[in-house]
Design an enzyme around this catalytic site. Sequence first.
Site, PDB file in Angstrom:
ATOM      1  N   HIS A   1       1.696   5.035   4.650  1.00  0.00           N
ATOM      2  CA  HIS A   1       3.039   4.301   3.841  1.00  0.00           C
ATOM      3  C   HIS A   1       3.852   4.713   4.705  1.00  0.00           C
ATOM      4  CE1 HIS A   1       1.119   4.143  -0.359  1.00  0.00           C
ATOM      5  NE2 HIS A   1       0.561   3.074   0.415  1.00  0.00           N
TER       6      HIS A   1
ATOM      7  N   HIS B   1       3.053  13.435   0.633  1.00  0.00           N
ATOM      8  CA  HIS B   1       2.522  13.991   1.615  1.00  0.00           C
ATOM      9  C   HIS B   1       3.131  15.388   1.963  1.00  0.00           C
ATOM     10  CE1 HIS B   1      -0.263  10.839   2.712  1.00  0.00           C
ATOM     11  NE2 HIS B   1       0.539  10.050   2.435  1.00  0.00           N
TER      12      HIS B   1
END
Length: 246
Positions: free
Chosen positions: A139, A198
Site C-alpha cells: 500500500h 506494518h
Amino acid sequence: NKFNNCRAWWLTLVTASRDLSPDMVSSPPCSLSSLPLSSSVRYFVKMAWAWTFCLLLPFIALTNYHLTGKAGLVLRRLSTLLVGTAIWYICTSIFSNIEHYTGSCYQSPALEGVRKEHQSKQQCHQEGGFWHGFDISGHSFLLTFCALMIVEEMSVLHEVKTDRSHCLHTAITTLVVALGILTFIWVLMFLCTAVYFHNLSQKVFGTLFGLLGWYGTYGFWYPKAFSPGLPPQSCSLNLKQDSYKK
C-alpha cells in the site's frame, strides 16, 4: 519539479512518523477495520492502480490531444500507463517473493510452533496457519506511486484552455475533480498505512519503491528522447528537465 520533490520528502517523513512518535494514540481512528464497509475500502485501496489507470487514460488522451493535435504523440504519452502497469506488476511480484523467501508458517499469530511442512503462504493459510515474513508495504508503494503520477500528469492543466460551453471543457473538468478526489483518498489511505500498519522498515521500503518508480520515470527516463515523454508544455521541456536536476 520542486513541488513534487517536496511532496516526495513529505511522504517519506510521514512513513516514519508512527515509529518515531511514541506518544501517538494507540487506537487507529482511521483503521480500515474500523471503517464502515471495511472490506470494500480495503478492496478499493488494493485496486489503487486500476482506479488511477482508468481515470488517467481519458485525462491524458483528452488534454494531450487538445494541446498537440497529434494522435501519435497522444499514443506515446499513453504508454506511460503501460510503464506504470509494468512497475506495479514487477514491484508487487518482488514484494511477494521477498515475503515468501523470508517467511515461515506458524500455528498462531504469536508466531508459536513452526509448521515446516508448509512451504508457501497460500498453503499455510489453506491449512489454517499464519505466514510471517518480511512483508514490504504494498500500500505504501502503490499509494505513493499513484499519487505522484497523478500530480505529474495534472501539471498540464495550466496549459489547457477550453471554451466553457464546449463538451471538452465539461469532460476535462469532471476528470480533474475525480482525479483530485482520488488523490485525496490515496494520501489519506497512505497516512493511515504509514501511522498504523506494518513496521518502520516495511513502510520505508514500500515508500522508497514508490518514490523510485516515480523519479526513475518522470525524473530520469521521460525527459529523454526515447521515452513516453513528459506532459506537454508550451515552453521547452528542458526547463522541466533542469528542475529535476536541482
